[in-house]
Design a protein around this motif. Structure first.
Motif, mmCIF file in Angstrom:
data_model
loop_
_atom_site.group_PDB
_atom_site.id
_atom_site.type_symbol
_atom_site.label_atom_id
_atom_site.label_comp_id
_atom_site.label_asym_id
_atom_site.label_seq_id
_atom_site.Cartn_x
_atom_site.Cartn_y
_atom_site.Cartn_z
ATOM 1 N N PHE A 107 -41.786 -9.781 8.274
ATOM 2 C CA PHE A 107 -41.742 -11.007 7.477
ATOM 3 C C PHE A 107 -40.703 -10.891 6.367
ATOM 4 O O PHE A 107 -39.964 -11.840 6.088
ATOM 5 N N ALA A 108 -40.611 -9.711 5.747
ATOM 6 C CA ALA A 108 -39.598 -9.490 4.710
ATOM 7 C C ALA A 108 -38.200 -9.635 5.295
ATOM 8 O O ALA A 108 -37.309 -10.223 4.671
ATOM 9 N N GLY A 109 -38.004 -9.127 6.498
ATOM 10 C CA GLY A 109 -36.706 -9.277 7.166
ATOM 11 C C GLY A 109 -36.392 -10.726 7.485
ATOM 12 O O GLY A 109 -35.250 -11.165 7.370
ATOM 13 N N LEU A 110 -37.413 -11.477 7.867
ATOM 14 C CA LEU A 110 -37.247 -12.902 8.139
ATOM 15 C C LEU A 110 -36.802 -13.644 6.881
ATOM 16 O O LEU A 110 -35.855 -14.422 6.907
ATOM 17 N N ARG A 143 -31.708 -16.149 14.973
ATOM 18 C CA ARG A 143 -32.217 -15.113 14.081
ATOM 19 C C ARG A 143 -33.576 -15.408 13.466
ATOM 20 O O ARG A 143 -34.320 -14.478 13.176
ATOM 21 N N ILE A 144 -33.886 -16.666 13.219
ATOM 22 C CA ILE A 144 -35.118 -17.005 12.509
ATOM 23 C C ILE A 144 -36.257 -17.313 13.475
ATOM 24 O O ILE A 144 -37.349 -16.749 13.374
ATOM 25 N N ASP A 145 -36.019 -18.201 14.412
ATOM 26 C CA ASP A 145 -37.089 -18.673 15.293
ATOM 27 C C ASP A 145 -37.746 -17.580 16.134
ATOM 28 O O ASP A 145 -38.976 -17.565 16.245
ATOM 29 N N PRO A 146 -36.999 -16.646 16.726
ATOM 30 C CA PRO A 146 -37.679 -15.612 17.519
ATOM 31 C C PRO A 146 -38.650 -14.776 16.686
ATOM 32 O O PRO A 146 -39.760 -14.492 17.127
ATOM 33 N N VAL A 147 -38.251 -14.409 15.477
ATOM 34 C CA VAL A 147 -39.126 -13.613 14.614
ATOM 35 C C VAL A 147 -40.313 -14.456 14.149
ATOM 36 O O VAL A 147 -41.460 -13.996 14.166
#
Length: 122
Positions: free
Chosen positions: A27-30, A99-103
């Motif tokens: 979540f931090a990476g997101l 980058r955002i949606d898959p995570v």
């Protein structure tokens, strides 16, 4: 008579799960990835817009210069504001898809599985 409320236990475990996800590295990476796109793009757009406003206020001769017929530099800059807005939206859409949606989907699935075990989601 007991004051325990068994119905609140699933809500508590769901809340704990949400907090655990919020503290996770994934979540931090997101959030870091999102900020890495949004902040620079916001600054770039603000500077571009500020350039347009400043030139309109202080470089009237330049902005009033005719390019083709009655089309002047100010009109082109103004229209480019719209173009840049759509380009930024398109870039964000591509960025989010990659980058955002898959995570976010992985995180949502993890939370959904836990929430689904304790009852329907609202």
């Amino acid at each position: 008579m007991s004051t325990d409320t068994p119905a609140s236990a699933p809500a508590d475990s769901a809340a704990e799960r949400y907090l655990a996800v919020q503290r996770s590295d994934e979540f931090a990476g997101l959030r870091r990835a999102l900020r890495g796109f949004v902040f620079p793009m916001t600054v770039a757009f603000f500077l571009w817009y500020a350039l347009y406003v400043i030139l309109s206020a202080y470089a009237r001769g330049f902005m009033g210069a005719k390019l083709i017929g009655n089309i002047n530099v100010a009109l082109v800059f103004g229209l480019l504001q719209f173009v840049s807005t759509f380009v930024i939206a398109w870039l964000y859409s591509r960025f989010a898809d990659r980058r955002i949606d898959p995570v976010a989907d992985r995180i949502r699935t993890e939370i959904g599985e836990v929430t689904h075990e304790h009852g329907p989601r609202g």
